[in-house]
Scaffold this motif. Sequence first.
Motif, short mmCIF file in Angstrom:
data_model
loop_
_atom_site.label_atom_id
_atom_site.label_comp_id
_atom_site.label_asym_id
_atom_site.label_seq_id
_atom_site.Cartn_x
_atom_site.Cartn_y
_atom_site.Cartn_z
N VAL A 17 -67.47 134.10 84.61
CA VAL A 17 -68.11 135.37 84.98
C VAL A 17 -67.92 135.71 86.46
O VAL A 17 -67.66 136.86 86.80
N ILE A 18 -68.00 134.71 87.32
CA ILE A 18 -67.90 134.99 88.76
C ILE A 18 -66.51 135.53 89.15
O ILE A 18 -66.42 136.59 89.77
N PRO A 19 -65.40 134.87 88.73
CA PRO A 19 -64.09 135.45 89.05
C PRO A 19 -63.88 136.82 88.39
O PRO A 19 -63.25 137.71 88.97
N TYR A 20 -64.43 136.98 87.18
CA TYR A 20 -64.31 138.26 86.46
C TYR A 20 -65.00 139.37 87.25
O TYR A 20 -64.44 140.44 87.48
N PHE A 21 -66.21 139.09 87.71
CA PHE A 21 -66.97 140.08 88.46
C PHE A 21 -66.25 140.43 89.77
O PHE A 21 -66.09 141.60 90.12
N LEU A 22 -65.80 139.41 90.48
CA LEU A 22 -65.14 139.64 91.78
C LEU A 22 -63.85 140.46 91.61
O LEU A 22 -63.59 141.37 92.40
N SER A 23 -63.08 140.15 90.56
CA SER A 23 -61.81 140.86 90.39
C SER A 23 -62.00 142.23 89.74
O SER A 23 -61.45 143.22 90.22
N ARG A 24 -62.79 142.31 88.70
CA ARG A 24 -62.95 143.57 87.97
C ARG A 24 -63.81 144.58 88.72
O ARG A 24 -63.49 145.76 88.79
N SER A 25 -64.93 144.11 89.25
CA SER A 25 -65.85 145.05 89.88
C SER A 25 -65.51 145.31 91.34
O SER A 25 -65.57 146.45 91.80
N LEU A 26 -65.14 144.27 92.05
CA LEU A 26 -64.90 144.43 93.49
C LEU A 26 -63.42 144.50 93.85
O LEU A 26 -63.08 144.80 94.99
N GLY A 27 -62.54 144.19 92.89
CA GLY A 27 -61.10 144.27 93.17
C GLY A 27 -60.58 143.18 94.08
O GLY A 27 -59.52 143.33 94.68
N VAL A 28 -61.29 142.07 94.16
CA VAL A 28 -60.86 140.96 95.03
C VAL A 28 -59.66 140.25 94.38
O VAL A 28 -59.70 139.90 93.20
N ASN A 29 -58.60 140.07 95.17
CA ASN A 29 -57.38 139.34 94.74
C ASN A 29 -56.58 140.04 93.64
O ASN A 29 -55.72 139.40 93.03
N VAL A 30 -56.86 141.29 93.35
CA VAL A 30 -56.09 141.99 92.32
C VAL A 30 -55.66 143.37 92.82
O VAL A 30 -56.28 143.94 93.72
N VAL A 31 -54.58 143.88 92.22
CA VAL A 31 -54.15 145.25 92.50
C VAL A 31 -54.88 146.13 91.50
O VAL A 31 -54.62 146.04 90.30
N LYS A 32 -55.82 146.91 91.98
CA LYS A 32 -56.63 147.73 91.07
C LYS A 32 -56.13 149.17 91.02
O LYS A 32 -56.09 149.79 89.99
N ARG A 33 -55.76 149.68 92.16
CA ARG A 33 -55.21 151.03 92.22
C ARG A 33 -54.36 151.16 93.48
O ARG A 33 -54.53 150.42 94.43
N GLY A 34 -53.44 152.14 93.41
CA GLY A 34 -52.57 152.36 94.56
C GLY A 34 -53.28 153.19 95.62
O GLY A 34 -54.42 153.62 95.43
N ARG A 35 -52.59 153.38 96.73
CA ARG A 35 -53.19 154.14 97.83
C ARG A 35 -53.11 155.65 97.62
O ARG A 35 -53.93 156.39 98.11
N ASP A 36 -52.07 156.07 96.87
CA ASP A 36 -51.85 157.50 96.67
C ASP A 36 -52.65 157.98 95.47
O ASP A 36 -52.31 157.69 94.33
N LEU A 37 -53.70 158.73 95.73
CA LEU A 37 -54.58 159.18 94.65
C LEU A 37 -54.00 160.34 93.85
O LEU A 37 -54.56 160.74 92.84
N SER A 38 -52.84 160.88 94.31
CA SER A 38 -52.23 161.99 93.57
C SER A 38 -51.25 161.50 92.50
O SER A 38 -50.61 162.29 91.84
N LYS A 39 -51.11 160.18 92.36
CA LYS A 39 -50.18 159.63 91.37
C LYS A 39 -50.93 158.75 90.38
O LYS A 39 -51.97 158.20 90.70
N ILE A 40 -50.34 158.63 89.19
CA ILE A 40 -50.91 157.71 88.21
C ILE A 40 -49.83 156.75 87.73
O ILE A 40 -48.64 157.06 87.80
N ALA A 41 -50.25 155.59 87.26
CA ALA A 41 -49.31 154.60 86.72
C ALA A 41 -49.64 154.38 85.25
O ALA A 41 -50.80 154.16 84.89
N PHE A 42 -48.61 154.47 84.40
CA PHE A 42 -48.80 154.17 82.99
C PHE A 42 -48.52 152.69 82.76
O PHE A 42 -47.46 152.19 83.15
N THR A 43 -49.46 152.01 82.12
CA THR A 43 -49.24 150.61 81.76
C THR A 43 -49.61 150.43 80.29
O THR A 43 -50.54 151.07 79.79
N PHE A 44 -48.84 149.58 79.63
CA PHE A 44 -49.07 149.33 78.21
C PHE A 44 -49.10 147.82 77.98
O PHE A 44 -48.21 147.11 78.43
N ASP A 45 -50.11 147.35 77.28
CA ASP A 45 -50.29 145.93 77.04
C ASP A 45 -50.02 145.56 75.58
O ASP A 45 -49.97 146.42 74.71
#
Length: 153
Positions: A17-45
């Motif tokens: 839960v602790i790593p999940y919270f830090l990465s998902r909620s706070l974005g620690v150690n992960v790329v959550k979004r880019g700097r340019d808010l006028s663009k979007i990225a399509f990802t498929f899993d």
Amino acid sequence: MEFMISAIIFFILLYTVIPYFLSRSLGVNVVKRGRDLSKIAFTFDDGPNPVYTPILLDLLKKNEVKATFFVVGTKAEKYPELIQRMHNEGHLIGIHNYVHHSNWFMSPWKVRNGVKNTAKVIKSITGVTPIYYRPPWGMLNLFDFMRRGKYKI
Ligand SMILES: [Zn+2]
């Protein structure tokens, strides 16, 4: 006895839960979004899928859109022609574990071996070593969180 139960609960929370919270909620150690808010990225899993992936690739091609596919290693082994097609059509390919299991319920070495195997499968098909890793459901465990290795999560 009570101390043991508290210690076990503490370690389970520390691993999950602790790593999940830090990465998902706070974005620690992960790329959550880019700097340019006028663009979007399509990802498929979760692919490649023999029915839906070709339809999706056709649609992306028709609209001249590039995407990132986070693929499951066992499926990439099963459908290498779809991985090759993603690569040939200019899409980025990332890792989504070797099997679609949560990292919370796997040991650190099982996760690491799975990521390594999936990278090997992708590289053997495309010639390119993947650099992005997205764990299923975003569920990082403590070891993924602490030791990201060479992958951007
Ligand atoms: Zn998934």
